[in-house]
Design a protein around this motif. Structure first.
Motif, PDB file in Angstrom:
ATOM      1  N   UNK A 109       0.841  -1.195   0.000  1.00  0.00           N
ATOM      2  CA  UNK A 109       0.000   0.000   0.000  1.00  0.00           C
ATOM      3  C   UNK A 109       0.884   1.256   0.000  1.00  0.00           C
ATOM      4  N   UNK A 110       2.103   1.158  -0.511  1.00  0.00           N
ATOM      5  CA  UNK A 110       3.047   2.272  -0.426  1.00  0.00           C
ATOM      6  C   UNK A 110       2.511   3.533  -1.102  1.00  0.00           C
ATOM      7  N   UNK A 111       2.781   4.662  -0.461  1.00  0.00           N
ATOM      8  CA  UNK A 111       2.427   5.976  -0.989  1.00  0.00           C
ATOM      9  C   UNK A 111       3.730   6.735  -1.220  1.00  0.00           C
ATOM     10  N   UNK A 112       3.936   7.191  -2.449  1.00  0.00           N
ATOM     11  CA  UNK A 112       5.186   7.847  -2.841  1.00  0.00           C
ATOM     12  C   UNK A 112       4.931   9.331  -3.083  1.00  0.00           C
ATOM     13  N   UNK A 113       5.907  10.153  -2.725  1.00  0.00           N
ATOM     14  CA  UNK A 113       5.873  11.589  -2.998  1.00  0.00           C
ATOM     15  C   UNK A 113       7.073  11.921  -3.882  1.00  0.00           C
ATOM     16  N   UNK A 114       6.812  12.584  -5.008  1.00  0.00           N
ATOM     17  CA  UNK A 114       7.881  12.875  -5.966  1.00  0.00           C
ATOM     18  C   UNK A 114       7.582  14.178  -6.689  1.00  0.00           C
ATOM     19  N   UNK A 172      11.007  18.637   2.594  1.00  0.00           N
ATOM     20  CA  UNK A 172       9.718  18.110   2.157  1.00  0.00           C
ATOM     21  C   UNK A 172       9.501  16.696   2.691  1.00  0.00           C
ATOM     22  N   UNK A 173      10.568  15.898   2.693  1.00  0.00           N
ATOM     23  CA  UNK A 173      10.465  14.540   3.218  1.00  0.00           C
ATOM     24  C   UNK A 173      10.111  14.516   4.690  1.00  0.00           C
ATOM     25  N   UNK A 174      10.665  15.454   5.453  1.00  0.00           N
ATOM     26  CA  UNK A 174      10.341  15.539   6.879  1.00  0.00           C
ATOM     27  C   UNK A 174       8.871  15.910   7.079  1.00  0.00           C
ATOM     28  N   UNK A 175       8.369  16.807   6.243  1.00  0.00           N
ATOM     29  CA  UNK A 175       6.959  17.191   6.322  1.00  0.00           C
ATOM     30  C   UNK A 175       6.066  15.989   6.019  1.00  0.00           C
ATOM     31  N   UNK A 176       6.415  15.230   4.989  1.00  0.00           N
ATOM     32  CA  UNK A 176       5.647  14.037   4.626  1.00  0.00           C
ATOM     33  C   UNK A 176       5.662  13.021   5.767  1.00  0.00           C
ATOM     34  N   UNK A 230      12.125  11.357  -6.120  1.00  0.00           N
ATOM     35  CA  UNK A 230      11.294  10.972  -4.983  1.00  0.00           C
ATOM     36  C   UNK A 230      11.831  11.672  -3.742  1.00  0.00           C
ATOM     37  N   UNK A 231      10.922  12.228  -2.913  1.00  0.00           N
ATOM     38  CA  UNK A 231      11.387  12.897  -1.695  1.00  0.00           C
ATOM     39  C   UNK A 231      10.675  12.397  -0.439  1.00  0.00           C
ATOM     40  N   UNK A 232       9.780  11.441  -0.592  1.00  0.00           N
ATOM     41  CA  UNK A 232       9.107  10.900   0.583  1.00  0.00           C
ATOM     42  C   UNK A 232       8.354   9.634   0.246  1.00  0.00           C
ATOM     43  N   UNK A 233       8.133   8.798   1.268  1.00  0.00           N
ATOM     44  CA  UNK A 233       7.385   7.554   1.043  1.00  0.00           C
ATOM     45  C   UNK A 233       6.766   7.105   2.363  1.00  0.00           C
ATOM     46  N   UNK A 234       5.477   6.796   2.288  1.00  0.00           N
ATOM     47  CA  UNK A 234       4.828   6.120   3.407  1.00  0.00           C
ATOM     48  C   UNK A 234       4.844   4.631   3.080  1.00  0.00           C
ATOM     49  N   UNK A 235       5.585   3.862   3.837  1.00  0.00           N
ATOM     50  CA  UNK A 235       5.661   2.422   3.590  1.00  0.00           C
ATOM     51  C   UNK A 235       4.528   1.730   4.339  1.00  0.00           C
TER      52      UNK A 235
END
Length: 560
Positions: free
Chosen positions: A80-85, A398-402, A92-97
């Protein structure tokens, strides 16, 4: 109009989306016939919701539907990974695993403290879920599906509801007579309008273009790897609907944008940042989410459920999932009253229990959306892909915010931890304090009104499988359960005894030696011993306390 002798069915349901379909199947499960009226000739072709959460899967499992929904959804090995790019071609700068169904099953199997659900989530388009549920309804002799018929009005008196329906093609008009009616007919509910029920909240809080398409261009679309959702710094999103060839793109557009004024191919190109080969355009439209909750869920013999009484933003997945719990809550209560062992207070409790949940879910869906709306404001598109130290720092920020705002898909307290503490049909003692809800953490409890925790039984199944029809008395070694069981039998209330013993692993999770659980899996009462007045308790949790008390007083007077 007042005679019930010529009813077409005990219950008429307006609207055959997931909520209306599950309500019909819940009523059938409880032995009650219904007529299900739907204005469209087929189920939806729009993707709509794309996740059935753990609580909904538990409720569907009660009806024997969980495996059917999983078969229609994404295969269990996919995450169910959510990627931020920045874009498909960018960084890519963030990911919810988030784990796959298989991984969640392994976690559940290793958990015995009640903190895990009995079922994992399931990725599945609402369109596919609707199709599965509709097939089951069409096969069910207790459900009379009428489509394409449109509900044009609902009237009622003290005994009967009359629902006027018109055939979408021929214009034929019919009037259906029932003891009760339920509006599951969506955001623009005709049933709600007929009842004159208002809503509170905000309308059209944003405007989005939706493009739903087939593409085998996975090399581009999965440039950042396998994903469920892919959010871009510019505010767009790509959803992988089936891990194969079906995708949905959403993009925020100006409020004045009208359907038909946007080029769907251009929307996909602008969101993704690179051209994507589209094999087939399935659907495209403009949609505007609302955050609204109806002032009332009931007017006499007519009820509202699902989007007819609450509308939320899709972030968090609270729309359909909140509605499915509405359907189960209302379904067993209607069946109990129709069968004669439930009282009027049981029907009143539907709004008292479900409306606070909708208000909270509405507000949290808006909170989740705000995270994504902030992203374009925080992201510097000229810097985000830069190879410089400044670019690296910007991506890290941005990754820290995510990472700090990952509650959209991990708010298990929202999904599992709600408690019907103020319900008129749950019984708690004065010293009991309802647990404080932590939206991000589920803490198992048997506080009256809470969802009874999942614990594995000796045969490997879940204790939740015991909670389906009638009440269930879970017994961990109480000395006198028979008094409560006998009281239920005397009052005609179905109650099953599940004796697990004081040494069972579930004893500490269930907190009391006796826990009385309703058909929907919520706790009605708990105690270490049967109460002094078992008749009064059974009457209270079935919503007919006053009637039973009056009957008891009359019996005592006659005996005297």
């Amino acid at each position: 109009m007042s005679s019930q002798a010529t009813l077409d069915a005990p219950v008429v349901i307006a609207g055959a989306g997931p909520v209306g379909l599950v309500l019909a199947l819940e009523l059938s499960h409880q032995g009650v016939r219904s007529i299900l009226v739907e204005r469209q000739p087929t189920t939806t072709t729009f993707p709509k919701m794309d996740v059935t959460n753990a609580r909904s899967m538990e409720l569907l499992a009660r009806l024997g539907l969980a495996d059917l929904v999983r078969a229609a959804g994404v295969p269990s090995q996919h995450s169910f990974d959510v990627i931020f790019a920045s874009s498909l071609a960018g960084r890519e700068f963030g990911r919810w695993r988030l784990p796959s169904v298989d991984e969640m099953r392994a976690e559940i199997a290793g958990c015995t403290d009640g903190s895990a659900p009995a079922e994992p989530w399931q990725r599945a388009m609402q369109a596919d879920v609707e199709a599965v549920l509709m097939r089951r309804c069409l096969e069910d002799d207790m459900v009379d599906v009428q489509r394409p018929w449109r509900v044009t009005g609902v009237t009622q008196d003290a005994d009967v509801v009359e629902t006027t329906i018109v055939h979408a093609n021929t214009g034929e008009r019919r009037v259906l007579r029932s003891a009760y009616a339920v509006g599951c007919d969506g955001a623009r509910s005709q049933v709600r309008a007929s009842l004159g029920i208002e809503q509170e909240g905000a309308e059209e809080v944003a405007t989005f273009a939706l493009v739903h398409f087939r593409s085998r261009d996975r090399e581009r679309l999965q440039a950042h790897g396998q994903f469920w959702h892919l959010f871009f710094a510019t505010g767009g999103i790509v959803i992988s609907q089936d891990e194969d060839e079906v995708w949905t793109v959403h993009s925020q557009v100006p409020p004045e944008t009208q359907p038909g004024s946007v080029d769907p191919v251009a929307v996909v190109r602008n969101v993704c940042g690179v051209p994507v080969e589209i094999d087939e355009m399935l659907e495209h439209t403009i949609w505007r989410p609302n955050v609204l909750v109806a002032d009332r869920y009931r007017a006499g013999r007519v009820f509202l459920a699902g989007d007819a009484c609450h509308q939320v933003i899709p972030t968090g997945g609270y729309g359909m999932n909140t509605g499915l719990a509405d359907a189960v809550d209302l379904g067993w209560k209607l069946a109990a009253v129709i069968d004669g062992w439930g009282g009027e207070a049981l029907l009143d409790s539907y709004e008292a229990e479900r409306r606070p949940v909708a208000l909270r879910n509405r507000d949290w869906s808006f909170r989740h959306l705000s995270v994504h709306l902030q992203m374009p404001e925080r992201a510097d598109v000229a810097l985000i892909d830069d190879d410089s130290d400044a670019g690296a720092r910007h991506r890290a920020e941005l990754g820290e915010f995510v990472a700090a705002n990952n509650g959209e898909n991990t708010s298990v307290g929202i999904e599992l931890g709600y408690v019907y503490a103020r319900s008129p049909v749950v019984a708690s003692t004065a010293e009991d304090e309802p647990p404080e809800l932590d939206p991000l953490v589920y803490r198992p409890t048997t506080f009256p009104g809470a969802r009874a925790p999942h614990v594995p039984l000796a045969d490997g199944g879940s204790i939740l499988s015991c909670f389906s029809r009638g009440f269930t008395l879970v017994d961990h070694g109480a000395p006198d359960p028979a008094r409560l069981l006998d009281a239920a039998a005397a009052l005609g209330v179905p109650m099953t005894h599940v004796a697990l013993g004081p040494d069972a692993a579930s004893a500490s999770v269930y907190e009391r030696r006796l826990v009385l659980v309703r058909p929907d899996g919520h706790v009605a009462w708990r105690g270490d011993d049967a109460p002094d007045d078992c008749d009064a308790l059974v009457a209270h949790v079935t919503g007919r306390g006053e009637r039973v008390a009056t009957a008891s007083a009359t019996a005592k007077e006659s005996a005297a």
